[in-house]
Enzyme design. Structure first.
Site, PDB file in Angstrom:
ATOM      1  N   ASP A   1     -39.613   6.891 -30.025  1.00 14.58           N
ATOM      2  CA  ASP A   1     -38.985   8.029 -29.324  1.00 14.58           C
ATOM      3  C   ASP A   1     -37.500   7.731 -29.164  1.00 14.58           C
ATOM      4  O   ASP A   1     -37.022   6.670 -29.580  1.00 14.58           O
ATOM      5  CB  ASP A   1     -39.663   8.287 -27.960  1.00 14.58           C
ATOM      6  CG  ASP A   1     -39.583   9.767 -27.554  1.00 14.58           C
ATOM      7  OD1 ASP A   1     -38.458  10.268 -27.354  1.00 14.58           O
ATOM      8  OD2 ASP A   1     -40.634  10.412 -27.444  1.00 14.58           O
TER       9      ASP A   1
ATOM     10  N   GLY B   1     -35.510   5.199 -31.628  1.00 16.54           N
ATOM     11  CA  GLY B   1     -35.007   5.660 -32.928  1.00 16.54           C
ATOM     12  C   GLY B   1     -35.164   7.157 -33.056  1.00 16.54           C
ATOM     13  O   GLY B   1     -35.579   7.832 -32.106  1.00 16.54           O
TER      14      GLY B   1
ATOM     15  N   PHE C   1     -36.881  10.216 -35.342  1.00 16.56           N
ATOM     16  CA  PHE C   1     -37.874  10.517 -36.377  1.00 16.56           C
ATOM     17  C   PHE C   1     -37.282  11.302 -37.544  1.00 16.56           C
ATOM     18  O   PHE C   1     -37.960  11.547 -38.535  1.00 16.56           O
ATOM     19  CB  PHE C   1     -39.125  11.184 -35.803  1.00 16.56           C
ATOM     20  CG  PHE C   1     -38.926  12.329 -34.821  1.00 16.56           C
ATOM     21  CD1 PHE C   1     -38.023  13.346 -35.043  1.00 16.56           C
ATOM     22  CD2 PHE C   1     -39.716  12.379 -33.667  1.00 16.56           C
ATOM     23  CE1 PHE C   1     -37.886  14.399 -34.143  1.00 16.56           C
ATOM     24  CE2 PHE C   1     -39.582  13.425 -32.752  1.00 16.56           C
ATOM     25  CZ  PHE C   1     -38.662  14.441 -32.995  1.00 16.56           C
TER      26      PHE C   1
ATOM     27  N   HIS D   1     -43.765  21.674 -33.304  1.00 24.35           N
ATOM     28  CA  HIS D   1     -43.529  23.027 -32.769  1.00 24.35           C
ATOM     29  C   HIS D   1     -42.146  23.145 -32.107  1.00 24.35           C
ATOM     30  O   HIS D   1     -41.672  24.246 -31.864  1.00 24.35           O
ATOM     31  CB  HIS D   1     -44.661  23.476 -31.828  1.00 24.35           C
ATOM     32  CG  HIS D   1     -44.647  22.887 -30.453  1.00 24.35           C
ATOM     33  ND1 HIS D   1     -45.337  23.435 -29.399  1.00 24.35           N
ATOM     34  CD2 HIS D   1     -44.039  21.763 -29.958  1.00 24.35           C
ATOM     35  CE1 HIS D   1     -45.144  22.705 -28.309  1.00 24.35           C
ATOM     36  NE2 HIS D   1     -44.366  21.687 -28.618  1.00 24.35           N
TER      37      HIS D   1
HETATM   38  C1  LIG Z   1     -42.478  17.980 -26.360  1.00 24.40           C
HETATM   39  S1  LIG Z   1     -42.216  16.253 -26.160  1.00 24.40           S
HETATM   40  C2  LIG Z   1     -43.814  15.623 -26.645  1.00 24.40           C
HETATM   41  C3  LIG Z   1     -44.062  14.238 -26.133  1.00 24.40           C
HETATM   42  C4  LIG Z   1     -45.467  13.684 -26.406  1.00 24.40           C
HETATM   43  N1  LIG Z   1     -45.786  13.637 -27.818  1.00 24.40           N
HETATM   44  C5  LIG Z   1     -46.499  14.468 -25.635  1.00 24.40           C
HETATM   45  O1  LIG Z   1     -47.173  15.319 -26.225  1.00 24.40           O
HETATM   46  O2  LIG Z   1     -46.614  14.249 -24.426  1.00 24.40           O
HETATM   47  C6  LIG Z   1     -41.186  15.879 -27.573  1.00 24.40           C
HETATM   48  C7  LIG Z   1     -40.785  14.429 -27.678  1.00 24.40           C
HETATM   49  O3  LIG Z   1     -39.964  14.269 -28.855  1.00 24.40           O
HETATM   50  C8  LIG Z   1     -38.962  13.329 -28.540  1.00 24.40           C
HETATM   51  N2  LIG Z   1     -37.834  13.475 -29.485  1.00 24.40           N
HETATM   52  C9  LIG Z   1     -36.939  14.483 -29.586  1.00 24.40           C
HETATM   53  N3  LIG Z   1     -36.069  14.245 -30.584  1.00 24.40           N
HETATM   54  C10 LIG Z   1     -36.424  13.045 -31.133  1.00 24.40           C
HETATM   55  C11 LIG Z   1     -35.927  12.275 -32.229  1.00 24.40           C
HETATM   56  N4  LIG Z   1     -34.896  12.700 -32.964  1.00 24.40           N
HETATM   57  N5  LIG Z   1     -36.554  11.127 -32.532  1.00 24.40           N
HETATM   58  C12 LIG Z   1     -37.628  10.688 -31.804  1.00 24.40           C
HETATM   59  N6  LIG Z   1     -38.148  11.393 -30.759  1.00 24.40           N
HETATM   60  C13 LIG Z   1     -37.554  12.558 -30.429  1.00 24.40           C
HETATM   61  C14 LIG Z   1     -38.582  13.674 -27.112  1.00 24.40           C
HETATM   62  O4  LIG Z   1     -37.873  12.621 -26.480  1.00 24.40           O
HETATM   63  C15 LIG Z   1     -39.959  13.934 -26.510  1.00 24.40           C
HETATM   64  O5  LIG Z   1     -40.537  12.753 -25.991  1.00 24.40           O
END
Ligand SMILES: C[S@@+](CC[C@H](N)C(=O)[O-])C[C@H]1O[C@@H](n2cnc3c(N)ncnc32)[C@H](O)[C@@H]1O
Length: 350
Positions: free
Chosen positions: A207, A235, A237, A254
Site C-alpha cells: 500500500d 509502494g 501498485f 473500482h
Molecule cells: C478503497 S481502499 C481498499 C482497501 C482494502 N483493500 C479494503 O478493502 O479494505 C483503496 C486502497 O488503495 C490504496 N492505494 C491507493 N493508491 C495506491 C497506490 N498507487 N499504490 C498502492 N496502494 C494504493 C489506498 O491507500 C487504500 O488503502
C-alpha cells in the site's frame, strides 16, 4: 400515481438534508455525549458548544428519521441507530463513514452536474477537478490527517462486515501454503484474517507509504503472532508488484478508470509466475438494469466522483482483464453483495 410521484421526487431531492443532519450529529459527537444517559437539550448544547435551538431542530429531524429519541419533551437519548455513531478512541464506528460521506464526499458532489457536461474533461474524477488533486494525494496533505484517519477506519469497518463472506464462502485452499499479496490492502485486516485461518499461508501487504506506516503499528500490536509471515511493502501498485501465488485486490479497481486499472493489472501481470491467480473482490453489476440495487448505483457514483473509477458488469470485467493480460475464469457471488472474480494470466500475453 401523480401525487406519489411528486412525493417520491421530493424525497429524493431532499435526501441531502437528512444526510447533512446526520453528518452534523456525527461531527458534534452527539451520540458520545449521550453515552451515559439522556440529557436535556440545553445541557447537551452547552456541552457540545452548540446553538441550543438549532441543535434541537437538527435532532428533531434525526429523531423523525429514527436516529436518537426524545426521552421526554426536550430531553435527548440515544437509541439503537444513534448508538452506532458512538466512537471511543480509535475504535471504528459508523461515525467514520458518516464523516467521510458528509464532509469531503458531499462537498465533491456539488460538482456532479457540471461533470456530466460534454465540455468537462472526461475520465477525470469530478472531485479532483474542483480540488486540483486526486483523492489519495488530497488525503496525504498534513491538514487532512483527521480525514485520512476516519477514511481508514471506515474502510476497516466496511471490510470487517464483508470479511466472513470472503473467508468462508470462497475456497482459499489452493493458496493455503502459498503467498498471497494483498494489493492496496490498507492496514491489512483482511490479510491478517486470512493468515489467521491458514497457518501455512504467507502474505505481502502492498500500500502507499503512509498506510504501511500505520500497518506496521497494527501488525506490531494487533497481529504480533502473524507478523513473521507477512511482508509490509510501501509502494505504488502502478509501478511494481512483487511475485506471489495469488494477488488479492479488494475494492481497488473500482477506484480507477479502465486505463488506470489496466496499468495496475499489467504491473501484476509482469510479476505473476505461471500458475498465479488474480482474485478480485469487487461488485459485479448485473447487466439487467432492473437487478441493479440502489447501494451499487450509489457506490458507482462515488467511484466516479472520488477517483474517476466505476463499478463494472461481468462483461466489463472480462474486457478489462482481457485487455490487461488476464483471462477471467469464474465469478463467485458472495452473500455480502460482492463477488470474487478469479482470473489467470493469459497464455498469449506478450
Ligand atoms: C478503497 S481502499 C481498499 C482497501 C482494502 N483493500 C479494503 O478493502 O479494505 C483503496 C486502497 O488503495 C490504496 N492505494 C491507493 N493508491 C495506491 C497506490 N498507487 N499504490 C498502492 N496502494 C494504493 C489506498 O491507500 C487504500 O488503502
Amino acid at each position: 400515481m401523480r401525487r406519489s410521484g411528486v412525493t417520491r421526487l421530493r424525497t429524493i431531492s431532499n435526501a441531502f438534508i437528512q444526510s447533512q443532519a446526520l453528518y452534523t450529529a456525527a461531527r458534534l459527537r452527539v451520540a458520545d455525549a449521550l453515552a451515559d444517559g439522556p440529557l436535556p437539550n440545553n445541557e447537551l448544547a452547552q456541552q457540545l458548544g452548540a446553538h441550543p435551538e438549532r441543535l434541537y431542530r437538527v435532532l428533531r429531524m434525526l429523531a423523525v428519521l429514527g436516529v436518537f429519541q426524545e426521552a421526554e419533551p426536550g430531553v435527548w437519548a440515544n437509541n439503537e441507530l444513534s448508538e452506532l455513531l458512538r466512537q471511543q478512541g480509535e475504535e471504528t464506528s459508523m461515525r467514520d463513514m458518516v464523516m467521510h460521506m458528509g464532509d469531503e464526499t458531499y462537498k465533491g458532489f456539488t460538482t456532479l452536474s457540471d461533470s456530466v457536461l460534454a465540455s468537462h474533461p472526461s475520465g477525470i474524477a469530478f472531485y479532483d477537478y474542483s480540488r486540483g488533486l486526486d483523492f489519495w494525494s488530497w488525503l496525504n496533505l498534513p491538514q487532512h490527517k483527521e480525514q485520512q484517519a476516519y477514511f481508514d477506519r471506515a474502510m476497516k469497518a466496511a471490510s470487517a462486515s464483508g470479511m466472513p463472506a470472503i473467508l468462508q464462502e470462497f475456497d482459499w485452499s489452493p493458496w493455503a501454503a502459498g503467498t498471497v499479496a494483498d494489493v492496496g490492502g490498507g492496514v491489512g485486516h483482511v490479510l491478517a484474517a486470512l493468515l489467521q485461518r491458514h497457518q501455512g499461508m504467507r502474505g505481502i501487504l502492498l500500500d502507499r507509504a503512509p498506510v504501511i506506516k500505520a500497518a506496521q503499528q497494527a501488525w506490531q500490536q494487533e497481529y504480533v503472532d502473524l507478523a513473521p509471515r507477512v511482508q509490509l511493502l510501501p509502494g505504488s501498485f502502478f509501478e511494481a508488484v512483487p511475485p506471489a501465488d495469488a494477488y488479492f485486490l479488494k475494492s481497488i479497481l473500482h477506484d480507477w478508470s479502465d486505463e488506470q486499472s489496466s496499468r495496475i493489472l499489467r504491473a501484476i501481470r509482469r510479476s505473476a509466475p505461471a500458475g498465479a491467480r488474480l482474485l478480485l473482490c469487487e461488485v459485479a453489476v448485473p447487466d439487467e438494469l432492473a437487478q441493479v440495487q440502489t447501494w451499487v448505483a450509489s457506490m458507482d457514483m462515488v467511484m466516479m466522483g472520488m477517483a474517476g473509477g466505476k463499478e463494472r458488469t461481468v462483461t466489463e470485467w472480462r474486457q478489462l482483464l482481457a485487455s490487461s493480460g488476464f483471462a477471467l475464469e469464474r465469478v463467485v457471488p458472495l452473500s455480502s453483495g460482492y463477488s470474487m472474480i478469479v482470473a489467470a494470466p493469459a497464455a498469449a500475453d506478450e
